[in-house]
Design a protein around this motif. Sequence first.
Motif, PDB file in Angstrom:
ATOM      1  N   TYR A  23      -2.803   0.247   3.403  1.00 13.21           N
ATOM      2  CA  TYR A  23      -2.994   1.389   4.820  1.00 13.21           C
ATOM      3  C   TYR A  23      -2.796   3.149   3.981  1.00 13.21           C
ATOM      4  O   TYR A  23      -2.269   3.078   3.405  1.00 13.21           O
ATOM      5  CB  TYR A  23      -1.445   1.376   5.327  1.00 13.21           C
ATOM      6  CG  TYR A  23      -1.146   1.077   6.396  1.00 13.21           C
ATOM      7  CD1 TYR A  23      -1.119   1.402   7.987  1.00 13.21           C
ATOM      8  CD2 TYR A  23      -0.905   3.181   6.692  1.00 13.21           C
ATOM      9  CE1 TYR A  23      -0.061   2.122   9.006  1.00 13.21           C
ATOM     10  CE2 TYR A  23      -0.800   3.846   8.034  1.00 13.21           C
ATOM     11  CZ  TYR A  23      -0.891   3.159   9.268  1.00 13.21           C
ATOM     12  OH  TYR A  23      -0.371   3.635  10.337  1.00 13.21           O
ATOM     13  N   GLY A  70       8.545   5.958   5.721  1.00 15.27           N
ATOM     14  CA  GLY A  70       7.116   5.773   5.739  1.00 15.27           C
ATOM     15  C   GLY A  70       7.941   6.512   7.325  1.00 15.27           C
ATOM     16  O   GLY A  70       7.109   6.266   8.567  1.00 15.27           O
ATOM     17  N   ASP A  94       7.135   9.804   2.608  1.00 13.79           N
ATOM     18  CA  ASP A  94       5.597   9.230   2.483  1.00 13.79           C
ATOM     19  C   ASP A  94       5.252   9.367   2.038  1.00 13.79           C
ATOM     20  O   ASP A  94       5.076  10.711   1.118  1.00 13.79           O
ATOM     21  CB  ASP A  94       5.267   9.572   4.022  1.00 13.79           C
ATOM     22  CG  ASP A  94       4.494   8.656   5.231  1.00 13.79           C
ATOM     23  OD1 ASP A  94       3.753   8.318   4.381  1.00 13.79           O
ATOM     24  OD2 ASP A  94       4.602   8.578   5.913  1.00 13.79           O
ATOM     25  N   CYS A 129      13.543   2.641   8.510  1.00 12.40           N
ATOM     26  CA  CYS A 129      11.801   1.866   8.146  1.00 12.40           C
ATOM     27  C   CYS A 129      11.737   1.887   9.641  1.00 12.40           C
ATOM     28  O   CYS A 129      11.766   0.344   9.610  1.00 12.40           O
ATOM     29  CB  CYS A 129      11.254   1.542   6.402  1.00 12.40           C
ATOM     30  SG  CYS A 129      10.557   0.962   6.651  1.00 12.40           S
ATOM     31  N   MET A 132       6.151  -0.149   9.437  1.00 12.78           N
ATOM     32  CA  MET A 132       5.395   0.000   7.642  1.00 12.78           C
ATOM     33  C   MET A 132       6.020  -1.243   6.407  1.00 12.78           C
ATOM     34  O   MET A 132       4.982  -1.706   6.401  1.00 12.78           O
ATOM     35  CB  MET A 132       6.323   1.013   7.159  1.00 12.78           C
ATOM     36  CG  MET A 132       6.758   1.530   5.611  1.00 12.78           C
ATOM     37  SD  MET A 132       7.043   2.803   4.296  1.00 12.78           S
ATOM     38  CE  MET A 132       6.440   2.616   2.745  1.00 12.78           C
ATOM     39  N   HIS A 135       2.816  -4.055   7.283  1.00  9.99           N
ATOM     40  CA  HIS A 135       2.158  -3.139   6.608  1.00  9.99           C
ATOM     41  C   HIS A 135       1.440  -3.075   4.946  1.00  9.99           C
ATOM     42  O   HIS A 135       0.550  -2.804   4.206  1.00  9.99           O
ATOM     43  CB  HIS A 135       1.684  -1.716   7.342  1.00  9.99           C
ATOM     44  CG  HIS A 135       1.189  -2.092   8.929  1.00  9.99           C
ATOM     45  ND1 HIS A 135      -0.134  -2.728   9.325  1.00  9.99           N
ATOM     46  CD2 HIS A 135       1.514  -1.357   9.505  1.00  9.99           C
ATOM     47  CE1 HIS A 135      -0.058  -2.205  10.604  1.00  9.99           C
ATOM     48  NE2 HIS A 135       0.966  -1.433  10.653  1.00  9.99           N
ATOM     49  N   THR A 136       2.705  -3.936   4.554  1.00  7.36           N
ATOM     50  CA  THR A 136       2.754  -3.580   2.551  1.00  7.36           C
ATOM     51  C   THR A 136       2.736  -4.422   2.318  1.00  7.36           C
ATOM     52  O   THR A 136       3.616  -5.739   2.618  1.00  7.36           O
ATOM     53  CB  THR A 136       3.888  -2.943   2.781  1.00  7.36           C
ATOM     54  OG1 THR A 136       4.231  -2.054   3.184  1.00  7.36           O
ATOM     55  CG2 THR A 136       4.101  -2.348   1.067  1.00  7.36           C
ATOM     56  N   ARG A 139       5.843  -6.428   0.364  1.00  6.68           N
ATOM     57  CA  ARG A 139       7.055  -6.109   1.577  1.00  6.68           C
ATOM     58  C   ARG A 139       8.855  -7.009   1.356  1.00  6.68           C
ATOM     59  O   ARG A 139       9.002  -6.276   1.481  1.00  6.68           O
ATOM     60  CB  ARG A 139       6.537  -6.632   3.113  1.00  6.68           C
ATOM     61  CG  ARG A 139       5.936  -8.580   3.008  1.00  6.68           C
ATOM     62  CD  ARG A 139       5.762  -8.805   4.061  1.00  6.68           C
ATOM     63  NE  ARG A 139       4.586  -7.908   5.123  1.00  6.68           N
ATOM     64  CZ  ARG A 139       3.174  -8.963   4.454  1.00  6.68           C
ATOM     65  NH1 ARG A 139       3.333  -9.365   3.981  1.00  6.68           N
ATOM     66  NH2 ARG A 139       2.027  -8.125   4.830  1.00  6.68           N
ATOM     67  N   ASP A 160       9.301  -3.734  12.704  1.00  6.04           N
ATOM     68  CA  ASP A 160       8.279  -4.099  12.779  1.00  6.04           C
ATOM     69  C   ASP A 160       8.155  -5.000  14.131  1.00  6.04           C
ATOM     70  O   ASP A 160       8.512  -5.575  14.675  1.00  6.04           O
ATOM     71  CB  ASP A 160       8.434  -4.314  11.117  1.00  6.04           C
ATOM     72  CG  ASP A 160       8.400  -3.985  10.697  1.00  6.04           C
ATOM     73  OD1 ASP A 160       6.577  -2.771  10.128  1.00  6.04           O
ATOM     74  OD2 ASP A 160       8.453  -4.076   9.459  1.00  6.04           O
ATOM     75  N   THR A 191      -1.423  -6.586   6.506  1.00  2.71           N
ATOM     76  CA  THR A 191      -0.544  -6.762   7.518  1.00  2.71           C
ATOM     77  C   THR A 191      -0.487  -8.184   7.551  1.00  2.71           C
ATOM     78  O   THR A 191      -1.116  -9.102   8.154  1.00  2.71           O
ATOM     79  CB  THR A 191      -0.887  -6.087   8.796  1.00  2.71           C
ATOM     80  OG1 THR A 191      -1.248  -4.660   8.586  1.00  2.71           O
ATOM     81  CG2 THR A 191      -0.271  -6.002  10.065  1.00  2.71           C
TER      82      THR A 191
END
Length: 276
Positions: A23, A70, A94, A129, A132, A135-136, A139, A160, A191
């Motif tokens: 990202y 983030g 960030d 958070c 974020m 999209h990691t 995660r 999320d 993602t």
Amino acid sequence: MSQAPAHTPATGAHQPEHRRERYGDRLFRPERTTTELPRLSALAAMYDDHTHRCLRALGVSPGWRCLDVGAGPGHLARWLAVVVAPEGTVTALDRSTRMLESYANPTNLEPLEADALEAEPGQYDLVHCRIMLMHTRRRADLLARLATWVRPGGWLMVGDDVDFTTHSSPHAPLRQTFAAMRRMLNTTIGTDFHFARDYPGRLRDLRLTDIGVDAATPPLRAGSAANEFWLRTWDQLWPRMELDEAVYREARRLLQDPAVVDLSLTHITAWGRRPG
């Protein structure tokens, strides 16, 4: 609102793991402030009331030491800085703090430019958070790291999106465009639109207690923050989405039609306390 950009073939979808982009590498680059600031401001407008309510339920108050991971443009970090003032502080972490530093921030808000998977920012009363972890790629590792930054007795809150709704939209172009977006984001930056579904269980596995969860599903209405966010997001993603152009342009039209009302993705917010 900008017009839909022209379509070019999708690229980079099937790369070796070590070469896959993250990202911000190509998609959603923070230095593109003319596109990212209004897009992320629309995202904040869509979810801030929900997040504020969840944070107030934890008792966030003056004197707390908070970490926002983030932070992006810092809308939530600035809100927290006001709530915890004058003695409390907020660290806004960030990979790029460019957007955050384009604002006049409270004196008790400190930017920290770092990769969350490598940073060691310390321990806090609250670690937050939002949008974020999904999209990691790492995660689960990052979620575990977030928990280590919570002081004993402090709180971890994560939020999320989970796509419960767009699969069943009565509008075929919206169904197809959201599906193309999910596929493209998964194959390019990894993602996961399902990871947050069991946030309560994931926090429990990290040995947190007093687990709580809340959810919000914003309506899709012309002129709303949700519609602005998706229009601006799709305009960035469209050149790499595998979708017929006529379908995409009809989906954009539907989001700008005052007669169309539908449902956006569901935002899952969960929290837990570190024992002690």
